[in-house]
Motif scaffolding. Structure first.
Motif, PDB file in Angstrom:
ATOM      1  N   LYS A   1      37.787  36.335  45.853  1.00  0.00           N
ATOM      2  CA  LYS A   1      37.216  37.489  46.552  1.00  0.00           C
ATOM      3  C   LYS A   1      36.491  37.082  47.818  1.00  0.00           C
ATOM      4  O   LYS A   1      35.667  36.163  47.789  1.00  0.00           O
ATOM      5  CB  LYS A   1      36.235  38.226  45.627  1.00  0.00           C
ATOM      6  CG  LYS A   1      36.876  38.839  44.392  1.00  0.00           C
ATOM      7  CD  LYS A   1      35.835  39.572  43.552  1.00  0.00           C
ATOM      8  CE  LYS A   1      36.483  40.173  42.315  1.00  0.00           C
ATOM      9  NZ  LYS A   1      35.464  40.891  41.481  1.00  0.00           N
TER      10      LYS A   1
ATOM     11  N   SER B   1      42.050  37.453  51.734  1.00  0.00           N
ATOM     12  CA  SER B   1      42.182  38.124  50.442  1.00  0.00           C
ATOM     13  C   SER B   1      42.868  37.206  49.445  1.00  0.00           C
ATOM     14  O   SER B   1      43.513  36.217  49.816  1.00  0.00           O
ATOM     15  CB  SER B   1      42.994  39.419  50.584  1.00  0.00           C
ATOM     16  OG  SER B   1      44.360  39.120  50.874  1.00  0.00           O
ATOM     17  N   HIS B   2      42.737  37.551  48.174  1.00  0.00           N
ATOM     18  CA  HIS B   2      43.408  36.816  47.108  1.00  0.00           C
ATOM     19  C   HIS B   2      44.914  36.831  47.327  1.00  0.00           C
ATOM     20  O   HIS B   2      45.584  35.793  47.182  1.00  0.00           O
ATOM     21  CB  HIS B   2      43.053  37.438  45.758  1.00  0.00           C
ATOM     22  CG  HIS B   2      43.755  36.809  44.601  1.00  0.00           C
ATOM     23  ND1 HIS B   2      43.263  35.715  43.931  1.00  0.00           N
ATOM     24  CD2 HIS B   2      44.945  37.118  43.993  1.00  0.00           C
ATOM     25  CE1 HIS B   2      44.088  35.375  42.953  1.00  0.00           C
ATOM     26  NE2 HIS B   2      45.122  36.206  42.975  1.00  0.00           N
ATOM     27  N   GLN B   3      45.458  37.995  47.663  1.00  0.00           N
ATOM     28  CA  GLN B   3      46.903  38.111  47.812  1.00  0.00           C
ATOM     29  C   GLN B   3      47.428  37.223  48.936  1.00  0.00           C
ATOM     30  O   GLN B   3      48.511  36.635  48.815  1.00  0.00           O
ATOM     31  CB  GLN B   3      47.303  39.570  48.053  1.00  0.00           C
ATOM     32  CG  GLN B   3      48.812  39.799  48.042  1.00  0.00           C
ATOM     33  CD  GLN B   3      49.472  39.342  46.755  1.00  0.00           C
ATOM     34  OE1 GLN B   3      48.916  39.500  45.660  1.00  0.00           O
ATOM     35  NE2 GLN B   3      50.652  38.741  46.873  1.00  0.00           N
TER      36      GLN B   3
ATOM     37  N   THR C   1      40.868  33.484  37.980  1.00  0.00           N
ATOM     38  CA  THR C   1      40.118  34.638  38.471  1.00  0.00           C
ATOM     39  C   THR C   1      40.606  35.043  39.854  1.00  0.00           C
ATOM     40  O   THR C   1      41.275  34.276  40.548  1.00  0.00           O
ATOM     41  CB  THR C   1      38.618  34.317  38.540  1.00  0.00           C
ATOM     42  OG1 THR C   1      38.440  33.172  39.387  1.00  0.00           O
ATOM     43  CG2 THR C   1      38.069  33.997  37.158  1.00  0.00           C
ATOM     44  N   THR C   2      40.266  36.252  40.252  1.00  0.00           N
ATOM     45  CA  THR C   2      40.645  36.755  41.567  1.00  0.00           C
ATOM     46  C   THR C   2      39.738  36.149  42.633  1.00  0.00           C
ATOM     47  O   THR C   2      38.513  36.151  42.491  1.00  0.00           O
ATOM     48  CB  THR C   2      40.537  38.292  41.617  1.00  0.00           C
ATOM     49  OG1 THR C   2      41.430  38.843  40.639  1.00  0.00           O
ATOM     50  CG2 THR C   2      40.911  38.821  42.996  1.00  0.00           C
TER      51      THR C   2
END
Length: 314
Positions: free
Chosen positions: A308, A268-270, A305-306
């Protein structure tokens, strides 16, 4: 080896479609490691044409050239690094206390798991080899980091005096002692005449020429492109146009969605944000690399950007 690009693109991999036999040359791109005077590599994984071959998710081939490899301490998560030399010597140091010189025909395998840092450097001289990464599946991506050095590897003897040194996994009943976390194979092939390799139909495969030239199903290739072969094969016949040294990569198509950015493999991005923050906070959770003369490598800025996780795209 680190991805030294200052603005690395997001690389998203996973969810392979059922395979079939193909012969698909995939051109690599030249990347200069360590600035404009750094060592040049040809990166054929990931590319726009293909993100992964089995769990193999990164492939840099370099040399032969007169150069210096100097990669400062940098982090990895969620993957294994596979170092293979044809010529030269490289000194590996890592944050679990390993210090190991690798020479041609030997295997350095570092499992990052939940997080590790390492450096690589060589003296000026002729250098030729490949650096590869293997993505760890979800069930094993947080294993404790560890390092393996294999000074000798098993060899499968093939037709006409050809040989296959098995780096990882199994080929033709010959198994490497290196630890793997998903069904895969990596082998160096040396041949001068036609040879037929036994393959696993459920694996997808690819070939990379390190030296010389070869032909597969009417397609000739030399150093440079990655030849993607698809899946569904019980065997493969190769013809050497001259003495050839090839890397064979294969594995069960990697069905998990992953995000690969800079030197991290996550989900994930996080997660990527946290990996980067921890590294920039004096390597929190990654440990320290002793013995390298110089500062660690700072992480590049994240994109705006995120990131994904998505399925494999072509």
């Amino acid at each position: 080896m680190s991805n030294l690009e200052r603005a690395p693109e997001e690389t998203v991999c996973g969810t392979a479609e059922p395979g079939r036999p193909v012969v698909e040359p995939l051109a690599g791109r030249e990347v200069v490691l360590g600035g404009p005077r750094g060592m040049r590599v040809t990166r054929t994984l990931p590319t726009k044409g293909r993100r992964m071959v089995g769990a193999w998710c990164f492939l840099d081939a370099y040399g032969p050239e007169q150069a210096v490899m100097r990669v400062p301490p940098h982090p990895h998560t969620g993957l294994q690094t596979v170092s293979w030399l044809v010529d030269g010597e490289v000194l590996h140091r890592d944050s679990v206390g390993s210090e190991q010189l690798i020479k041609p025909g030997q295997l350095n395998l570092m499992t990052a798991g939940r997080g590790i840092a390492h450096s690589e450097e060589s003296a000026f001289g002729r250098i030729h080899g490949a650096q590869l990464w293997v993505a760890l599946p979800g069930a094993h991506r947080h294993v404790p980091p560890h390092f393996e050095h294999h000074p000798a590897l098993p060899v499968l003897t093939l037709d006409g005096g050809a040989e296959a040194t098995v780096l990882m996994g199994e080929l033709g009943g010959v198994a490497s002692p290196a630890v793997t976390y998903s069904p895969l194979v990596g082998a160096e092939l040396t041949l001068e005449a036609p040879v037929t390799l036994p393959l696993t139909p459920g694996f997808e495969y690819a070939l990379l020429a390190l030296d010389g030239a070869a032909e597969v199903e009417g397609t000739s290739f030399g150093p440079g492109p990655l030849i993607y072969l698809g899946a569904g094969r019980h065997e493969l016949t190769l013809h050497a146009r001259e003495s050839a040294r090839l890397l064979l990569l294969g594995g069960v198509p990697f069905e998990e969605e992953i995000v690969m950015w800079w030197n991290f493999v996550g989900r994930s991005h996080q997660e990527i944000v946290e990996f980067r923050e921890n590294w920039m906070a004096e390597g929190r959770g990654f440990g320290q690399v002793a013995g390298f003369d110089g500062p660690p490598l700072p992480a590049p800025a994240l994109p705006g950007t995120t990131l994904k996780p998505r399925g494999r795209e072509r």
